[in-house]
Design a protein around this motif. Structure first.
Motif, PDB file in Angstrom:
ATOM      1  N   VAL A  23       0.841  -1.207   0.000  1.00  0.00           N
ATOM      2  CA  VAL A  23       0.000   0.000   0.000  1.00  0.00           C
ATOM      3  C   VAL A  23       0.874   1.255   0.000  1.00  0.00           C
ATOM      4  CG1 VAL A  23      -1.760   1.276   1.282  1.00  0.00           C
ATOM      5  CG2 VAL A  23      -1.886  -1.217   1.136  1.00  0.00           C
ATOM      6  N   GLY A  24       1.990   1.197   0.725  1.00  0.00           N
ATOM      7  CA  GLY A  24       2.896   2.350   0.717  1.00  0.00           C
ATOM      8  C   GLY A  24       3.442   2.641  -0.666  1.00  0.00           C
ATOM      9  N   SER A  25       3.748   1.585  -1.423  1.00  0.00           N
ATOM     10  CA  SER A  25       4.222   1.774  -2.799  1.00  0.00           C
ATOM     11  C   SER A  25       3.135   2.404  -3.672  1.00  0.00           C
ATOM     12  CB  SER A  25       4.664   0.437  -3.388  1.00  0.00           C
ATOM     13  OG  SER A  25       5.742  -0.111  -2.669  1.00  0.00           O
ATOM     14  N   GLN A  26       1.893   1.959  -3.478  1.00  0.00           N
ATOM     15  CA  GLN A  26       0.776   2.545  -4.241  1.00  0.00           C
ATOM     16  C   GLN A  26       0.631   4.032  -3.922  1.00  0.00           C
ATOM     17  OE1 GLN A  26      -1.598   1.113  -6.359  1.00  0.00           O
ATOM     18  NE2 GLN A  26      -1.699  -1.063  -5.897  1.00  0.00           N
ATOM     19  N   TRP A  27       0.716   4.363  -2.636  1.00  0.00           N
ATOM     20  CA  TRP A  27       0.562   5.764  -2.239  1.00  0.00           C
ATOM     21  C   TRP A  27       1.717   6.615  -2.772  1.00  0.00           C
ATOM     22  CZ3 TRP A  27       3.721   8.908   0.740  1.00  0.00           C
ATOM     23  CH2 TRP A  27       3.192  10.159   1.065  1.00  0.00           C
ATOM     24  N   LEU A  28       2.938   6.098  -2.635  1.00  0.00           N
ATOM     25  CA  LEU A  28       4.104   6.850  -3.110  1.00  0.00           C
ATOM     26  C   LEU A  28       4.044   7.036  -4.625  1.00  0.00           C
ATOM     27  CD1 LEU A  28       6.745   8.136  -2.162  1.00  0.00           C
ATOM     28  CD2 LEU A  28       7.890   5.955  -2.617  1.00  0.00           C
ATOM     29  N   ALA A  29       3.573   6.013  -5.340  1.00  0.00           N
ATOM     30  CA  ALA A  29       3.445   6.127  -6.795  1.00  0.00           C
ATOM     31  C   ALA A  29       2.437   7.204  -7.165  1.00  0.00           C
ATOM     32  CB  ALA A  29       3.026   4.781  -7.380  1.00  0.00           C
ATOM     33  N   ALA A  71      -5.802 -15.079  -4.276  1.00  0.00           N
ATOM     34  CA  ALA A  71      -5.720 -13.659  -4.626  1.00  0.00           C
ATOM     35  C   ALA A  71      -5.920 -13.450  -6.121  1.00  0.00           C
ATOM     36  CB  ALA A  71      -4.369 -13.091  -4.195  1.00  0.00           C
ATOM     37  N   VAL A  72      -5.295 -14.290  -6.945  1.00  0.00           N
ATOM     38  CA  VAL A  72      -5.461 -14.175  -8.393  1.00  0.00           C
ATOM     39  C   VAL A  72      -6.912 -14.416  -8.783  1.00  0.00           C
ATOM     40  CG1 VAL A  72      -4.856 -15.219 -10.607  1.00  0.00           C
ATOM     41  CG2 VAL A  72      -3.072 -14.753  -8.921  1.00  0.00           C
ATOM     42  N   ALA A  73      -7.569 -15.384  -8.143  1.00  0.00           N
ATOM     43  CA  ALA A  73      -8.973 -15.662  -8.446  1.00  0.00           C
ATOM     44  C   ALA A  73      -9.853 -14.452  -8.133  1.00  0.00           C
ATOM     45  CB  ALA A  73      -9.447 -16.880  -7.649  1.00  0.00           C
ATOM     46  N   ILE A  74      -9.632 -13.823  -6.989  1.00  0.00           N
ATOM     47  CA  ILE A  74     -10.429 -12.648  -6.613  1.00  0.00           C
ATOM     48  C   ILE A  74     -10.138 -11.484  -7.552  1.00  0.00           C
ATOM     49  CG2 ILE A  74     -10.812 -10.939  -4.795  1.00  0.00           C
ATOM     50  CD1 ILE A  74     -10.249 -13.156  -2.765  1.00  0.00           C
ATOM     51  N   MET A 226     -24.915  -8.228   3.644  1.00  0.00           N
ATOM     52  CA  MET A 226     -24.332  -9.556   3.457  1.00  0.00           C
ATOM     53  C   MET A 226     -23.887  -9.811   2.019  1.00  0.00           C
ATOM     54  SD  MET A 226     -24.065 -11.463   6.137  1.00  0.00           S
ATOM     55  CE  MET A 226     -23.987 -13.088   5.387  1.00  0.00           C
ATOM     56  N   LYS A 227     -24.178  -8.887   1.099  1.00  0.00           N
ATOM     57  CA  LYS A 227     -23.917  -9.159  -0.316  1.00  0.00           C
ATOM     58  C   LYS A 227     -22.432  -9.330  -0.617  1.00  0.00           C
ATOM     59  CE  LYS A 227     -28.143  -7.217  -2.230  1.00  0.00           C
ATOM     60  NZ  LYS A 227     -28.774  -6.180  -3.078  1.00  0.00           N
ATOM     61  N   VAL A 228     -21.602  -8.446  -0.107  1.00  0.00           N
ATOM     62  CA  VAL A 228     -20.168  -8.554  -0.385  1.00  0.00           C
ATOM     63  C   VAL A 228     -19.570  -9.801   0.261  1.00  0.00           C
ATOM     64  CG1 VAL A 228     -17.926  -7.477  -0.021  1.00  0.00           C
ATOM     65  CG2 VAL A 228     -19.849  -6.104  -0.819  1.00  0.00           C
ATOM     66  N   GLU A 271     -21.904  -0.369  -5.564  1.00  0.00           N
ATOM     67  CA  GLU A 271     -21.302  -0.503  -4.247  1.00  0.00           C
ATOM     68  C   GLU A 271     -20.433  -1.761  -4.161  1.00  0.00           C
ATOM     69  OE1 GLU A 271     -24.407   0.126  -4.839  1.00  0.00           O
ATOM     70  OE2 GLU A 271     -24.800   2.098  -3.963  1.00  0.00           O
ATOM     71  N   MET A 272     -20.933  -2.867  -4.733  1.00  0.00           N
ATOM     72  CA  MET A 272     -20.160  -4.114  -4.711  1.00  0.00           C
ATOM     73  C   MET A 272     -18.859  -3.948  -5.487  1.00  0.00           C
ATOM     74  SD  MET A 272     -22.962  -7.187  -5.035  1.00  0.00           S
ATOM     75  CE  MET A 272     -23.652  -6.606  -6.578  1.00  0.00           C
ATOM     76  N   ARG A 273     -18.928  -3.310  -6.649  1.00  0.00           N
ATOM     77  CA  ARG A 273     -17.726  -3.159  -7.475  1.00  0.00           C
ATOM     78  C   ARG A 273     -16.692  -2.285  -6.780  1.00  0.00           C
ATOM     79  NH1 ARG A 273     -18.020  -0.106 -13.138  1.00  0.00           N
ATOM     80  NH2 ARG A 273     -17.973   1.634 -11.703  1.00  0.00           N
ATOM     81  N   ARG A 274     -17.135  -1.218  -6.105  1.00  0.00           N
ATOM     82  CA  ARG A 274     -16.177  -0.348  -5.425  1.00  0.00           C
ATOM     83  C   ARG A 274     -15.470  -1.091  -4.297  1.00  0.00           C
ATOM     84  NH1 ARG A 274     -20.551   4.230  -5.537  1.00  0.00           N
ATOM     85  NH2 ARG A 274     -20.091   5.200  -7.534  1.00  0.00           N
ATOM     86  N   PHE A 275     -16.232  -1.874  -3.544  1.00  0.00           N
ATOM     87  CA  PHE A 275     -15.604  -2.637  -2.468  1.00  0.00           C
ATOM     88  C   PHE A 275     -14.605  -3.634  -3.037  1.00  0.00           C
ATOM     89  CE2 PHE A 275     -15.149  -6.001   0.612  1.00  0.00           C
ATOM     90  CZ  PHE A 275     -15.016  -5.307   1.806  1.00  0.00           C
ATOM     91  N   LYS A 276     -14.974  -4.287  -4.142  1.00  0.00           N
ATOM     92  CA  LYS A 276     -14.073  -5.258  -4.763  1.00  0.00           C
ATOM     93  C   LYS A 276     -12.820  -4.570  -5.298  1.00  0.00           C
ATOM     94  CE  LYS A 276     -14.849  -9.027  -5.525  1.00  0.00           C
ATOM     95  NZ  LYS A 276     -14.410 -10.191  -4.741  1.00  0.00           N
ATOM     96  N   GLU A 277     -12.975  -3.345  -5.816  1.00  0.00           N
ATOM     97  CA  GLU A 277     -11.813  -2.619  -6.306  1.00  0.00           C
ATOM     98  C   GLU A 277     -10.835  -2.337  -5.172  1.00  0.00           C
ATOM     99  OE1 GLU A 277     -13.556   0.756  -8.116  1.00  0.00           O
ATOM    100  OE2 GLU A 277     -13.852  -0.199 -10.062  1.00  0.00           O
ATOM    101  N   HIS A 278     -11.376  -1.969  -4.002  1.00  0.00           N
ATOM    102  CA  HIS A 278     -10.502  -1.710  -2.860  1.00  0.00           C
ATOM    103  C   HIS A 278      -9.775  -2.988  -2.445  1.00  0.00           C
ATOM    104  CE1 HIS A 278     -13.477   1.745  -1.795  1.00  0.00           C
ATOM    105  NE2 HIS A 278     -12.671   2.058  -2.783  1.00  0.00           N
ATOM    106  N   ALA A 279     -10.512  -4.093  -2.414  1.00  0.00           N
ATOM    107  CA  ALA A 279      -9.885  -5.364  -2.058  1.00  0.00           C
ATOM    108  C   ALA A 279      -8.819  -5.747  -3.071  1.00  0.00           C
ATOM    109  CB  ALA A 279     -10.953  -6.458  -1.974  1.00  0.00           C
ATOM    110  N   THR A 280      -9.083  -5.472  -4.356  1.00  0.00           N
ATOM    111  CA  THR A 280      -8.129  -5.827  -5.402  1.00  0.00           C
ATOM    112  C   THR A 280      -6.841  -5.021  -5.286  1.00  0.00           C
ATOM    113  OG1 THR A 280      -9.911  -6.446  -6.896  1.00  0.00           O
ATOM    114  CG2 THR A 280      -7.785  -5.969  -7.892  1.00  0.00           C
TER     115      THR A 280
END
Length: 620
Positions: A23-29, A71-74, A226-228, A271-280
């Motif tokens: 996450v630090g690399s993502q933020w610094l980038a 992780a790759v599957a998700i 419960m959807k996510v 909402e589901m897609r945004r949560f999944k994007e954060h997880a990804t």
């Protein structure tokens, strides 16, 4: 819990380190405007093979393989969730060619390069060549976020990356099954039956799970909160079920499942897609750091000049030839063909699958397959670094990025919106005015401004309107509730700091105050739509004035005492819109050397003055 060996990290410390670095690399980038993938690889290599602080196999152990597989599957499932068929507008033909023709051609060209350049035998080359089809959503998504590509080339790269990921894995499975038939007492018919059975089962499981979840969500059989969690559990179950029948077919199953749900038109899909994007983002960061940290320098030392030449041939010949042949005689412009042809970064799936099949081929008796994992890592590092630094410049050179500085979207056609857009246009900043009422757009259309007739929240706007060149939104309609809805809906996409709205006509009392999670920032000046409209009828207009050493902020206020600054454009930087804080009448602080965009009365701006001020001289 087992006691770690000397020098080893505990699993908890290892997970914390991977998370912080990823996450630090993502933020610094983001802060330095650099490709995030490059920094994540560098961080992993630094703490792993270079310094020896972290060794995933030593510190995490046997859990590393299953963790990366899940992780790759998700990641692939989340990628499937982004593939709404409407987003294929203008790119459908190109995507079909890249999948059905480009993938086989890429398999063939990569296999030839592996055999004749890298020196692998035909069997190992065929298996690894299938894996090299993948370009990887784990790499493409961060690159597209940085490069700001136009809609169609972005869709081409995204669809190819996500759809071809499981296709490449299955191509490797097919080639591996053939190798097993040759080296074992197994008939070709039986091997093909096993392959077909696995692919068919994975497809059916993915379709069935996607259809079932969509029906359950649509009929309210699953609580909203419960959807996510249900989605996560379903992804893991589908992946494990399909993978149990045919190894690596689980990737196909979860991708099909994600695509089905993406096109089911569910109310809670966003909402589901945004949560999944954060997880990804978390998973991509962690997986890249893990893989880089786990790379063995001794294994890389077996690579010679032929390996380096192979990487060059793959990037400059094999990939471009397959893509250009696949897209020949299509409606895709040649500039977009070139961009796609010379953009093929590889990522997590390539390393994970290559390591798996490399070990299996060595077990079968193919010693040259030991070169597959280090070759895969060399390809990933080379393509990630190369495309990470060249995608944006190449896209700009081909004219496929948003032009100039990021622009602004004005929701609501009005005299204020037209005047504001004209001022931005003179500063060469893109401006778009949207309204569902065509009559309200008449002034902007007559002025030759960029307009969109329709609802900014509609599906048509989402899939037909290219908004890649805009990073700020101002909701300025005569409907306060709609302004709040627009700001709330678009805030996650544009960032809450870049979404503004006019002050509501309702008094900001405790009874009428909105929660902080609703709406956007209040536009500078704190004017309601009625107050703003009244001023425009009185002759006020939006203009820009450049500050200088001789004409600084104090001189600006002396000359324009009644003006309302809306934003400013630094000499070197992007447009900044001013925010009006509640119960705060203090004017915004102006920056020396910037161009101030302000709303001025006629006695200050001059009724016949159609050009903007250039500073202290006042020359137009």
């Amino acid at each position: 819990m087992a006691t770690p060996v000397d020098g080893a990290l505990t699993p908890i410390t290892a997970f914390a380190l991977v998370g912080a670095l990823g996450v630090g690399s993502q933020w610094l980038a983001w802060k330095l405007r650099l490709p995030a993938i490059v920094l994540m690889l560098a961080a992993g290599l630094l703490i792993g093979p270079v310094l020896g602080v972290f060794d995933p196999r030593r510190d995490i152990g046997e859990l590393m393989g299953p963790m990366i597989a899940i992780a790759v599957a998700i990641i692939l499932f989340e990628g499937g969730l982004t593939l709404n068929l409407h987003s294929l507008a203008g790119a459908a033909e190109g995507v079909r060619r890249l999948v059905f023709l480009g993938a086989p051609l890429g398999w063939l060209s990569s296999t030839l390069a592996l055999h004749y350049v890298a020196g692998l035998g035909w069997e190992s080359a065929a298996v690894f060549g299938g894996i090299l089809i993948v370009t990887g959503p784990t790499v493409i998504a961060p690159l597209l976020r940085t490069a700001r590509l136009q809609q169609r080339p972005s869709a081409l790269l995204q669809w190819e990356a996500i759809v071809n990921d499981p296709v490449g894995a299955l191509a490797a499975v097919l080639a591996f099954q053939i190798v097993v038939v040759v080296h074992a007492d197994m008939t070709a018919g039986y091997a093909l039956w096993e392959l077909g059975r696995g692919i068919g089962f994975a497809t059916l499981v993915g379709l069935g799970a996607g259809w079932g979840l969509a029906r359950a969500f649509d009929r309210g059989l699953v609580a909203e909160y419960m959807k996510v969690p249900v989605l996560f559990a379903s992804v893991l179950g589908v992946f494990a079920l399909a993978d149990g029948v045919l190894h690596e077919s689980g990737l196909l199953a979860v991708t099909v499942m994600g695509i089905w749900i993406a096109n089911a038109e569910l109310p809670s899909y966003a909402e589901m897609r945004r949560f999944k994007e954060h997880a990804t983002i978390l998973l991509v960061s962690g997986v890249f750091v893990l893989l880089a940290a786990g790379m063995n320098l001794d294994a890389l030392s077996v690579l010679d000049w032929r390996a380096g030449l192979f990487v060059v041939v793959l990037i400059l010949l094999a990939r471009p030839a397959a893509v250009l042949l696949a897209l020949a005689l299509t409606g895709v412009p040649w500039r977009e063909r070139l961009l796609v042809a010379f953009t093929g970064p590889r990522g997590v799936v390539l390393i994970a699958v290559a390591g798996l099949f490399g070990e299996r081929l060595v077990a079968v008796g193919l010693e040259d397959a030991a070169l597959i994992p280090p070759l895969a890592f060399a390809v990933v590092v080379a393509t990630v670094v190369l495309h990470g630094f060249t995608l944006a410049p190449l896209a700009r050179a081909l004219g496929l990025t948003a032009p100039g500085r990021p622009g602004l979207v004005l929701v609501g056609g009005s005299a204020f919106a037209t005047s504001f857009a004209e001022a931005l246009q003179r500063l060469e900043i893109p401006a778009l005015i949207t309204d569902a009422n065509l009559i309200r757009l008449r002034g902007a259309r007559n002025a030759g401004l960029h307009t969109f007739y329709g609802d900014i929240l509609s599906e048509t706007a989402e899939f037909k309107l290219d908004l890649i060149g805009y990073d700020t939104v101002i909701a300025a309609t005569d409907n306060d509730a709609y302004n709040t809805l627009v700001a709330t809906d678009l805030a996650p996409e544009y960032g809450r700091g870049n979404v503004f709205q006019l002050r509501r006509d309702t008094r900001e009392t405790r009874r009428h105050a909105l929660r902080t999670t609703l709406g956007g920032k209040r536009l500078a000046g704190g004017l309601t739509y009625g107050e703003l409209n009244k001023r425009m009828h009185e002759g006020w207009r939006v203009r820009s004035t450049r500050l200088s050493e001789d004409f600084g902020p104090e001189a600006f206020w002396r000359r324009y005492p009644e003006s309302v600054p809306i934003g400013e454009l630094p000499a070197k930087g992007e447009l900044r819109i001013f925010e009006c804080f509640a119960d705060d009448e203090t004017p915004p602080e102006l920056t020396a050397g910037a161009t101030v965009i302000h709303l001025s009365p006629p006695e200050e701006s001059g009724e016949d003055d159609n050009a903007d001020d250039q500073g202290a001289s006042g020359q137009d």
